[in-house]
Design a protein around this motif. Structure first.
Motif, short mmCIF file in Angstrom:
data_model
loop_
_atom_site.label_atom_id
_atom_site.label_comp_id
_atom_site.label_asym_id
_atom_site.label_seq_id
_atom_site.Cartn_x
_atom_site.Cartn_y
_atom_site.Cartn_z
N ARG A 1 0.78 -0.91 -0.07
CA ARG A 1 -0.06 0.21 -0.42
C ARG A 1 0.66 1.40 0.24
O ARG A 1 1.07 1.97 -0.47
N LEU A 2 1.70 1.05 1.17
CA LEU A 2 2.86 2.42 1.13
C LEU A 2 3.75 2.54 -0.40
O LEU A 2 3.49 3.90 -0.97
N TYR A 3 3.61 1.70 -1.35
CA TYR A 3 4.40 1.33 -2.40
C TYR A 3 3.65 1.97 -3.58
O TYR A 3 3.41 2.91 -4.41
N LYS A 4 2.24 1.53 -3.11
CA LYS A 4 1.53 2.40 -4.25
C LYS A 4 0.59 4.05 -3.83
O LYS A 4 1.20 4.75 -5.26
N TYR A 5 0.62 4.19 -2.83
CA TYR A 5 0.96 5.54 -2.88
C TYR A 5 1.89 6.16 -2.80
O TYR A 5 1.53 7.78 -3.90
N PHE A 6 2.90 5.56 -2.22
CA PHE A 6 4.16 6.67 -2.99
C PHE A 6 4.49 6.78 -5.03
O PHE A 6 4.31 8.07 -4.92
N LEU A 7 3.86 5.99 -5.30
CA LEU A 7 4.03 6.03 -7.11
C LEU A 7 3.10 6.83 -7.47
O LEU A 7 3.35 7.86 -8.75
N ILE A 8 1.96 6.45 -6.93
CA ILE A 8 0.28 7.76 -7.73
C ILE A 8 0.70 8.62 -7.17
O ILE A 8 0.90 9.76 -8.48
N GLY A 9 1.64 9.15 -6.09
CA GLY A 9 1.80 10.73 -5.46
C GLY A 9 2.92 11.44 -6.78
O GLY A 9 2.53 12.57 -6.68
N LEU A 10 3.95 9.77 -6.39
CA LEU A 10 5.14 10.44 -7.37
C LEU A 10 4.55 11.05 -8.70
O LEU A 10 5.33 12.33 -9.16
N LEU A 11 3.30 10.32 -9.24
CA LEU A 11 3.11 10.98 -10.62
C LEU A 11 2.48 11.65 -10.50
O LEU A 11 2.76 12.48 -11.50
N ILE A 12 1.23 11.98 -9.59
CA ILE A 12 0.57 13.42 -9.56
C ILE A 12 2.13 14.79 -9.65
O ILE A 12 1.21 15.56 -10.19
#
Length: 443
Positions: free
Chosen positions: A28-39
């Motif tokens: 979940r942390l990786y998912k939040y991190f990658l989506i947030g970074l993409l934004i």
């Protein structure tokens, strides 16, 4: 084997052991991190406020002409930008081609020419990567601020930072450098949590030297960390040491006082503008923010057993009070975010009011129109967006634009004051829980 061990230790250091070793939470942390970074990367090359270009223009004077005094009011911030500009011009030679534009003393022409260059998107992205670096540091510090034995809640605080609309707007659309000092404040908070009192105050002193804003929470740090009467004096002196060092340097190098210059800037004026007149002509006045600020500080002082969560709550209350009562620029709202991230986990309804704050902030950008709205789109097509009618002029066709914005400013104040009240209720609940657990509180 050694490489695997290195990355395992790195993962535990960044993500905390309890999250790293839990496959569900780490995914979940990786998912939040990658989506947030993409934004963040989506906005990185396209949008910025003219203030960012001004900062790099002053940095260019230092890098290309050696004029260190070009950034007198923000010496440490200017030094960081200058060092970063020196690095990226060495790595990306195209940045050096921008030097005539950045050194142009006609700031309007410099802005127009900068937006018209073929590599404007590359330059804007590179300039904002500095803020992304400090943003990344902040997001991993947030993980360690609270909820030591509750990894689920830690992850929620991380999520709130990654997808916070104000963080994304201020750093990647408005392009503000306040994140540098915010990062230092987060380091100071983490050290305070670990009871490293002198290191915590020393780092806070650095953040005060970078930006004046953290001085508002200096008394909270002193009252939280002090264990004796001697501590109050020592910690206070250490807390102002960064500002004192900058003052001494500016006196000898620039032959001018930085502190008195700051006291005469608009920022300090924002604090003093809200006031109650006791005597006509301003001879007797009560400055509203200062009076309320003293009440908050005294309230924290008289809590006998202070917890770290109370420190965070009171920090949020101070910055929300400033936003409620004083005129502010959009980037100033960033200062309350690190404190709110932890509170949001305990009091989720505050998240919804925070989103209302963000929507209202977008309307308040009319205060700085067109620089804080249509001009931020200039890199996309500066000729087109320069010629667009100012939004205020459209509003004036139907209603007084000043009253229009001030109505929403008043709503923003109401929402922020309500958030302060909810945090105050959270304080009372924590104190009551402390009493129920047999702890001695004096309020």
């Amino acid at each position: 084997m050694k490489i695997k061990l290195f990355f395992n230790n790195l993962g535990k250091a960044l993500l905390t052991r309890d999250i790293f070793e839990n496959k569900v939470l780490s995914r979940r942390l990786y998912k939040y991190f990658l989506i947030g970074l993409l934004i963040r990367l989506v906005f990185l090359p396209f949008l910025y406020m003219r203030d960012m270009l001004s900062i790099y223009q002053r940095a260019a004077e230092t890098v290309f002409t050696g004029n260190f005094g070009s950034d007198f009011h923000q010496m440490i911030t200017g030094f960081i930008h200058s060092a970063y500009l020196f690095i990226i011009k060495s790595v990306v030679p195209a940045i050096s081609e921008l030097s005539p534009i950045l050194l142009n003393e006609d700031t309007w022409k410099s802005w127009v020419d900068f937006n018209g260059t073929y590599n404007v998107f590359t330059a804007v992205a590179l300039f904002k990567i500095l803020y992304l670096i400090f943003d990344l540091g902040c997001m991993f510090l947030i993980l360690r601020l609270s909820f030591d034995d509750e990894p689920e809640k830690r992850l929620r605080s991380f999520k709130f930072w990654m997808f916070n609309p104000i963080v994304i707007f201020v750093l990647y659309i408005f392009a503000s450098d306040d994140i540098i000092a915010v990062f230092a404040v987060l380091v100071a908070l983490l050290l305070a949590k670990k009871n490293r009192k002198y290191w915590a105050i020393a780092v806070l002193a650095v953040s005060i030297a970078i930006k004046f804003f953290p001085v508002m929470i200096l008394p909270l740090f002193v009252f939280y960390l002090a264990r004796s009467k001697k501590d109050y004096a020592v910690l206070s002196l250490v807390g102002i040491s960064g500002l004192a060092a900058v003052e001494i340097f500016s006196h000898f190098y620039f032959k001018s006082s930085l502190i008195f210059t700051l006291l005469n800037t608009q920022f300090f004026g924002y604090i003093l503008w809200p006031k109650l007149e006791l005597w006509p002509g301003g001879h007797g006045s009560i400055f509203i923010f200062i009076a309320v600020y003293i009440i908050i500080i005294l309230s924290f002082l008289h809590i006998k057993k202070k917890s770290f969560d109370l420190l965070l709550n009171y920090g949020a209350m101070i910055y929300l009070t400033f936003l409620s009562l004083c005129f502010f620029h959009p980037q100033y709202i960033l200062w309350v975010i690190p404190f709110l991230m932890i509170i949001f986990v305990r009091r989720k309804p505050l998240v919804y009011y925070h989103w209302i704050q963000f929507v209202l902030l977008l309307i308040l950008l009319l205060y700085w129109s067109p620089h804080a709205n249509v001009f931020m789109l200039a890199p996309v097509d500066h000729n087109f967006f320069r010629e667009l009618p100012v939004l205020n002029s459209i509003i004036r066709l139907f209603y007084d634009d000043a009253n229009f914005v001030n109505i929403f400013r008043s709503i923003f104040t109401g929402v922020s004051l309500w958030m302060i009240y909810l945090i105050y209720k959270d304080n009372k609940k924590m104190l009551e829980n402390g009493l129920n657990n047999g702890e001695d509180y004096k309020v």
